[in-house]
Motif scaffolding. Structure first.
Motif, mmCIF file in Angstrom:
data_model
loop_
_atom_site.group_PDB
_atom_site.id
_atom_site.type_symbol
_atom_site.label_atom_id
_atom_site.label_comp_id
_atom_site.label_asym_id
_atom_site.label_seq_id
_atom_site.Cartn_x
_atom_site.Cartn_y
_atom_site.Cartn_z
ATOM 1 N N PRO A 144 0.205 20.690 34.280
ATOM 2 C CA PRO A 144 -0.640 21.761 33.746
ATOM 3 C C PRO A 144 -1.149 21.403 32.345
ATOM 4 O O PRO A 144 -0.439 20.751 31.561
ATOM 5 C CB PRO A 144 0.300 22.969 33.705
ATOM 6 N N PHE A 145 -2.355 21.843 32.034
ATOM 7 C CA PHE A 145 -2.953 21.492 30.748
ATOM 8 C C PHE A 145 -2.151 22.028 29.567
ATOM 9 O O PHE A 145 -2.061 21.382 28.517
ATOM 10 C CB PHE A 145 -4.405 21.997 30.678
ATOM 11 N N ASP A 146 -1.562 23.230 29.716
ATOM 12 C CA ASP A 146 -0.803 23.761 28.586
ATOM 13 C C ASP A 146 0.457 22.937 28.333
ATOM 14 O O ASP A 146 0.816 22.658 27.180
ATOM 15 C CB ASP A 146 -0.469 25.248 28.785
ATOM 16 N N VAL A 147 1.137 22.519 29.396
ATOM 17 C CA VAL A 147 2.312 21.660 29.240
ATOM 18 C C VAL A 147 1.904 20.325 28.642
ATOM 19 O O VAL A 147 2.566 19.806 27.731
ATOM 20 C CB VAL A 147 3.013 21.459 30.598
ATOM 21 N N ASP A 313 12.270 21.765 30.726
ATOM 22 C CA ASP A 313 11.173 22.653 31.134
ATOM 23 C C ASP A 313 10.678 23.374 29.889
ATOM 24 O O ASP A 313 11.402 24.180 29.299
ATOM 25 C CB ASP A 313 11.661 23.653 32.178
ATOM 26 N N VAL A 314 9.454 23.062 29.457
ATOM 27 C CA VAL A 314 8.931 23.642 28.219
ATOM 28 C C VAL A 314 8.228 24.979 28.440
ATOM 29 O O VAL A 314 7.811 25.626 27.475
ATOM 30 C CB VAL A 314 7.956 22.671 27.512
ATOM 31 N N LYS A 315 8.105 25.408 29.678
ATOM 32 C CA LYS A 315 7.355 26.637 29.945
ATOM 33 C C LYS A 315 7.916 27.875 29.242
ATOM 34 O O LYS A 315 7.149 28.723 28.772
ATOM 35 C CB LYS A 315 7.264 26.863 31.457
ATOM 36 N N PRO A 316 9.272 28.025 29.132
ATOM 37 C CA PRO A 316 9.764 29.203 28.403
ATOM 38 C C PRO A 316 9.331 29.229 26.938
ATOM 39 O O PRO A 316 9.288 30.299 26.329
ATOM 40 C CB PRO A 316 11.287 29.055 28.517
ATOM 41 N N MET A 317 9.021 28.059 26.392
ATOM 42 C CA MET A 317 8.647 27.962 24.983
ATOM 43 C C MET A 317 7.158 28.235 24.764
ATOM 44 O O MET A 317 6.731 28.551 23.656
ATOM 45 C CB MET A 317 9.055 26.562 24.488
ATOM 46 N N ILE A 318 6.352 28.121 25.818
ATOM 47 C CA ILE A 318 4.912 28.408 25.717
ATOM 48 C C ILE A 318 4.724 29.889 26.017
ATOM 49 O O ILE A 318 4.763 30.318 27.173
ATOM 50 C CB ILE A 318 4.101 27.548 26.697
#
Length: 346
Positions: A144-147, A313-318
């Motif tokens: 994903p672009f945000d990641v 997994d960086v998603k919780p931080m975004i």
């Protein structure tokens, strides 16, 4: 490519920034032009936006700032061979000379002539950005672009944590901005036995917990040295990752690290910090490291592999997404500390 684009410009030597229409950058023979899909706000960008002492001495408005991004290559220079239009990419944000002693001895991450994208050059808070092809990192098509846009700051976290061994050790992360939050996740993925996150902000401590922190310490509500002493049975922590830049927190880090331990400092204090070298460094026999950027491109490979494996997994931080036009909302959240990583979409 000719024409105009919208861009976030640091337009004056004062607080804030302005959305303006500027020329699409023209690329040189060794550069590529990238259509920016996602760009995330860094603490450095906040320094520039708020116009603190560091930014006043470093940057020279007016210019487009921002340095964390992901996007699609739309044009390549005549001498560019490995990068093609359609490639999905991010970029190493340190542009190095390749000729100084550090570059010639495999230490380009500390090049004496480093220029940082969006600090010393035109940045990526825009619809397009032009960069040297040698700085480009190709991303998997399913990322994903945000990641993809947060790989650069994640590289800071990886470089800081993995600057020494953490497997089976107790790691303290002081300062839970987005990089500190990611550092907690990286430390756990690297086999840390215990990760202790310290901050003054309960919201961000909660994000550190989601990323893998085992113990949370709000230093405004309890004495961090007393808590760490209890958690470690009086031994102190093996590794301190200093991300806060606050003089009190930094001193606490040096006092909580065990004899023979490591203190790795990524933070950028705006003023000199007084440390008890005799008692907290020399007599303890600790290792103190200054961490800048990422190892080029070793750290990028580590980041890519950690993300692909699912170990981090960086998603919780975004936590927030905004169109570029709503940049003020994003910066306001960053200034107040009411967010993790804020991603802007041109």
């Amino acid at each position: 490519m000719n024409g105009k684009m919208k861009a976030l410009v640091k337009h004056h030597r004062g607080f804030g920034a302005r959305l303006q229409e500027v020329d699409i950058p023209q690329i040189k023979e060794d550069e590529v032009l990238i259509k920016v899909k996602a760009t995330s706000i860094c603490g450095t960008d906040v320094h520039i936006y708020t116009w603190d002492e560091w930014s006043q001495s470093r940057v020279h408005p007016p210019y487009v700032f921002g340095h964390e991004f992901s996007g699609e290559v739309v044009e390549t220079g005549a001498r560019v061979k490995e990068i093609k239009p359609g490639d999905l990419v991010s970029a190493e944000t340190h542009i190095v000379c390749g000729t100084c002693q550090q570059c010639l001895t495999g230490q380009s991450h500390i090049c004496k002539n480093t220029q940082i994208i969006g600090v010393d050059t035109q940045g990526c808070f825009a619809e397009y950005v032009a960069l040297p092809a040698e700085n480009i990192w190709k991303n998997p098509k399913d990322m994903p672009f945000d990641v993809a846009s947060v790989q650069e700051p994640m590289g800071n976290a990886v470089h800081t944590v993995l600057a020494g061994d953490v497997a089976g050790k107790t790691v303290a992360v002081i300062g839970c901005g987005p990089i500190g939050i990611m550092a907690a996740g990286v430390a756990k993925a690297a086999g840390a036995a215990r990760v202790i996150a310290l901050d003054l902000n309960d919201y961000r401590l909660g994000l550190a917990a989601k990323m893998g922190a085992d113990h949370l310490i709000n230093s405004s509500k309890e004495d961090p040295l007393e808590v760490v002493d209890k958690l470690t049975g009086g031994n102190g922590v093996d590794v301190v990752c200093e991300m806060s830049g606050h003089p009190i927190a930094m001193n606490q880090g040096f006092k909580m690290v065990t004899n023979g331990g490591r203190v790795s400092i990524l933070s950028l204090p705006v003023k000199p910090v007084e440390i008890d070298i005799t008692n907290d460094v020399v007599f303890k026999g600790i290792t103190v490291q200054g961490i800048t950027g990422r190892l080029m491109f070793k750290t990028w490979q580590q980041v890519s592999n950690l993300l692909a494996s699912g170990r981090v997994d960086v998603k919780p931080m975004i936590t927030h997404h905004f169109p570029l036009e709503d940049f003020e909302k994003g910066f306001d959240l960053m200034i107040k500390g009411e967010c993790g990583k804020v991603v802007l979409h041109p």
